[in-house]
Structure formats: C-alpha cells, structure tokens
Design an enzyme around this catalytic site. Structure first.
Site, PDB file in Angstrom:
ATOM      1  CG  MET A 224      -1.154   0.164  -5.375  1.00  0.00           C
ATOM      2  SD  MET A 224      -2.272   0.142  -3.953  1.00  0.00           S
ATOM      3  CE  MET A 224      -1.140   0.525  -2.636  1.00  0.00           C
TER       4      MET A 224
ATOM      5  CG  ASP B 232      -4.896  -5.450  -6.836  1.00  0.00           C
ATOM      6  OD1 ASP B 232      -4.624  -4.238  -6.746  1.00  0.00           O
ATOM      7  OD2 ASP B 232      -4.539  -6.297  -5.984  1.00  0.00           O
TER       8      ASP B 232
ATOM      9  CB  VAL C  78     -25.251  -6.966   2.542  1.00  0.00           C
ATOM     10  CG1 VAL C  78     -25.465  -8.110   3.535  1.00  0.00           C
ATOM     11  CG2 VAL C  78     -24.435  -7.455   1.338  1.00  0.00           C
TER      12      VAL C  78
ATOM     13  NE  ARG D 121      12.423  16.094 -10.961  1.00  0.00           N
ATOM     14  CZ  ARG D 121      13.622  16.315 -11.488  1.00  0.00           C
ATOM     15  NH1 ARG D 121      14.270  15.339 -12.120  1.00  0.00           N
ATOM     16  NH2 ARG D 121      14.192  17.509 -11.394  1.00  0.00           N
TER      17      ARG D 121
ATOM     18  NE  ARG E  43      -2.924  -6.608   2.606  1.00  0.00           N
ATOM     19  CZ  ARG E  43      -3.648  -6.550   1.483  1.00  0.00           C
ATOM     20  NH1 ARG E  43      -4.366  -7.592   1.097  1.00  0.00           N
ATOM     21  NH2 ARG E  43      -3.645  -5.455   0.745  1.00  0.00           N
TER      22      ARG E  43
ATOM     23  N   GLY F 129      -3.259   8.389 -22.270  1.00  0.00           N
ATOM     24  CA  GLY F 129      -2.332   8.602 -23.378  1.00  0.00           C
ATOM     25  C   GLY F 129      -0.871   8.456 -22.983  1.00  0.00           C
TER      26      GLY F 129
HETATM   27  O1  F6P Z   1      -4.726  -5.750  -3.376  1.00  0.00           O
HETATM   28  C1  F6P Z   1      -4.817  -4.365  -3.263  1.00  0.00           C
HETATM   29  C2  F6P Z   1      -3.445  -3.759  -3.061  1.00  0.00           C
HETATM   30  O2  F6P Z   1      -3.616  -2.363  -2.972  1.00  0.00           O
HETATM   31  C3  F6P Z   1      -2.417  -4.114  -4.110  1.00  0.00           C
HETATM   32  O3  F6P Z   1      -2.569  -3.383  -5.290  1.00  0.00           O
HETATM   33  C4  F6P Z   1      -1.131  -3.810  -3.365  1.00  0.00           C
HETATM   34  O4  F6P Z   1      -0.068  -4.598  -3.870  1.00  0.00           O
HETATM   35  C5  F6P Z   1      -1.465  -4.210  -1.961  1.00  0.00           C
HETATM   36  O5  F6P Z   1      -2.875  -4.202  -1.856  1.00  0.00           O
HETATM   37  C6  F6P Z   1      -0.882  -3.320  -0.909  1.00  0.00           C
HETATM   38  O6  F6P Z   1      -1.180  -3.863   0.310  1.00  0.00           O
HETATM   39  P1  F6P Z   1      -1.035  -3.119   1.706  1.00  0.00           P
HETATM   40  O7  F6P Z   1      -2.110  -2.100   1.807  1.00  0.00           O
HETATM   41  O8  F6P Z   1      -1.174  -4.217   2.698  1.00  0.00           O
HETATM   42  O9  F6P Z   1       0.321  -2.476   1.709  1.00  0.00           O
END
Ligand code: F6P
Length: 324
Positions: A172, A130, A26, A248, A75, A188
């Site tokens: 995740m 994700d 950018v 495990r 966030r 696999g």
């Molecule tokens: O959106 C990315 C992500 O890593 C998700 O896969 C996971 O549920 C979330 O963020 C975890 O968030 P944090 O880092 O706030 O715990």
C-alpha cells in the site's frame, strides 16, 4: 464533568496500528492535567452527527496492544463542505468541547486545518501507514505495517527461491513509495517500483530477464500500489515476454493496516498523544505534533497540508544499489 477543559478526540481515514495507544495517552495525559476527554465515534462523520462518548482513564485500559481504533474510523467526503464543518462545530459546542485532537493521515489533517480556520482549537496527530504526512519523520502505524510486510516478503522469498520464480508483491502507500522502498532495502528485493520513479513494463521485463541471466535464483519485485505499472498487468507481461522466471503475484492489501502495534509505534503514539494534549492545554492550535529526529515538534497545519512527504532519493538509490 466538573473539569476545566474538554478535549474531543477522533480517529479518521484509514486505520493504522497505534491509534489505540494514542487515544490512551491522550485520555491519561488529560486526566493528569485536570482536563476531560470526549471520544468522537466514526471520525468526522461522528463529529457532524454528535456521536460522543466520555472517555475516562479506565475506558482506555487494555487497548495499548490492540490494532485498529476503539473510536472507529470513517472517510467523510461531506466534511469537506463548510456547511457540515459548521454543523460539527455546533455539535461540539452543544457538549462544551473546548478543543479537538484529530488522529489521521493527510486528508484528516486537512479537515483539522479547515476546522481551525473556523475558530476551533485543533491539534493534529499523524497516523497513516503510508508515511506521506509532511512534517513528521514517521507517522503512527508505519513501523507496524513495515514489520508485517517484512514477515510476508521473507515467507514469499522462501517459496520464490524454491521454485525459481519472480514474485510481484504489492504494498500500500497511495501516492507514496515509502513502504515499498523500505521493504526493498530490508527484504533484499531485486527491484522496487514506486510512484516517484515511473517505469515502463518493457523496462521491468528487461531488468528481470537481466537478473535471471546474472544467476539470481529468484526475483522479488516490490510494487507500490501507486506505481506507474499495475501489478496484475505487469505479471501477464512478464509471462508473455519469457523473462526466465515464471511469475506470481501477491497483493498484501489490508493486512498491512492491522495487527498489534510494534514497540516503536506504541512509543510514538504515546509521545505524540502526550504532546498533543500539552499543546492544546497551553493554547496551541492549528498545529500538528510530529517526530523530527529524536524530538516531538509542533508544525503548523497550514504547512503540513500544503505539502506531501515523499520517500527520500537516498533510500531509493540505496534500494537500487543493494539489489545487484
Ligand atoms: O491511507 C492508507 C491506505 O491504506 C492506503 O495505503 C490505501 O491506498 C488506502 O488507505 C486504502 O483505503 P481503503 O481502506 O479505504 O480501501
């Protein structure tokens, strides 16, 4: 600061490998187009608080290969409130910011769309491991996360096989099973559990016992974090049911978000960064740049934020079929 157009850029939500090469692209595309870039620290929180820093071409040197984001990310729950959006716009106006590039996942792109609704020129760039953002085949960071998962599962398979164990490996992905399904195919796995296909603990136990009877030397079960059964509860249930293997658990967690971006992610981040600047400078707004097939396209943020990308039925079936 005598250049024509000032672009703000922020990274928001969960970090993803490739955000740094995107910032670099950018800044350097803007520089080549006689525009200047203002970095916004800490995602939308920094936009509300006016935490800005000019970014020149030298400021983004040496970051191409680094995971995370030099702009930091947060966030921001309060950015959902229009009062704080207006405060952010006030801060943007105070430094003459003409447009904004938002690099982040679903929630971050919703914030971008909200700002566009208030008259700000905004272009979104999908970045989230994700791969749940609608309108792009791949988000920035997915490929690197996948490679981290592959490396981990390959190692775990060695020990699972040596001990004759079942390993539950949690990936995740929030409400999207993409990472788990792809890991199932390329590593696999005997079984993949994802939010898109709910199962019961009993069904999983039956399938694992069946794999044991068929002579499998181990069982790798990839569990997406949003799956209908929870990893630790499932492990206890499998041990209680005596499915043949002892069990495990490995929760891969945030290692999936870190690390040096792969060549694919660096390329994707660079292409999307270049296109985002070009789009903003040519007057586009309220759009996301996304990879569709081999091309980078503009998709309205209204569409992106109204839908969620889920893993395709074809891949789910492939993971199931190849596990026999
Ligand atoms: O959106 C990315 C992500 O890593 C998700 O896969 C996971 O549920 C979330 O963020 C975890 O968030 P944090 O880092 O706030 O715990």
């Amino acid at each position: 600061m005598d250049k024509d157009f000032t672009i703000g850029i922020l990274t928001s939500g969960g970090d993803s490998p490739g955000m740094n090469p995107c910032i670099r692209a950018v800044v350097r595309t803007a520089s080549a187009s006689n525009a200047q870039v203002m970095g916004v620290m800490d995602g939308y929180e920094g936009l509300i608080n006016g935490e800005f820093r000019p970014l020149g071409v030298r400021d983004v040197g040496g970051i191409l290969q680094r995971g995370g984001t030099i702009l930091q990310t947060r966030r921001s729950a309060r950015f959902l409130e229009s009062h704080y959006q207006r405060e952010a716009i006030r801060k943007m106006n105070s430094v003459g910011m003409d447009g904004l590039i938002v690099v982040g996942g679903e929630g971050s792109l919703k914030g971008a769309h909200a700002l566009a609704g208030q008259g700000v020129k905004v272009v979104g760039i999908p970045a989230s491991i994700d791969n749940d953002v609608w309108g792009t085949d791949m988000s920035i960071g997915v490929d690197t996360a996948m490679n981290t998962i592959v490396e981990a599962v390959d190692k775990l398979r060695d020990t699972a096989s040596s001990h004759g164990r079942a390993f539950l490996i949690e990936t995740m992905g929030r409400g999207c099973g993409y990472l788990a399904v792809m890991a199932g195919i390329v590593c696999g796995a005997e079984m993949v559990l994802i939010p898109e296909v709910p199962v019961t603990v009993e069904e999983v136990a039956k399938a694992v016992a069946d794999a044991y009877r068929r002579g499998k030397t181990h069982a790798i079960i990839v569990v997406a974090e949003g799956a209908s059964v929870k990893t630790t509860g499932l492990a206890a249930a499998l041990d209680a049911e005596d499915v043949g293997f002892t069990t495990r658990v490995t929760i891969l967690g945030h290692i999936q978000r870190g690390g040096s971006p792969t060549a694919f992610d660096r390329m994707l981040a660079s292409r999307l960064g270049v296109k985002a600047v070009q789009a903003l400078l040519s007057g586009e707004s309220d759009v996301m740049v996304g990879l569709q097939g081999r091309n980078v396209e503009l998709i309205p943020l209204a569409e992106v934020t109204a839908k969620s990308r889920t893993v395709s039925a074809e891949y789910i079936e492939m993971a199931r079929m190849l596990a026999r």
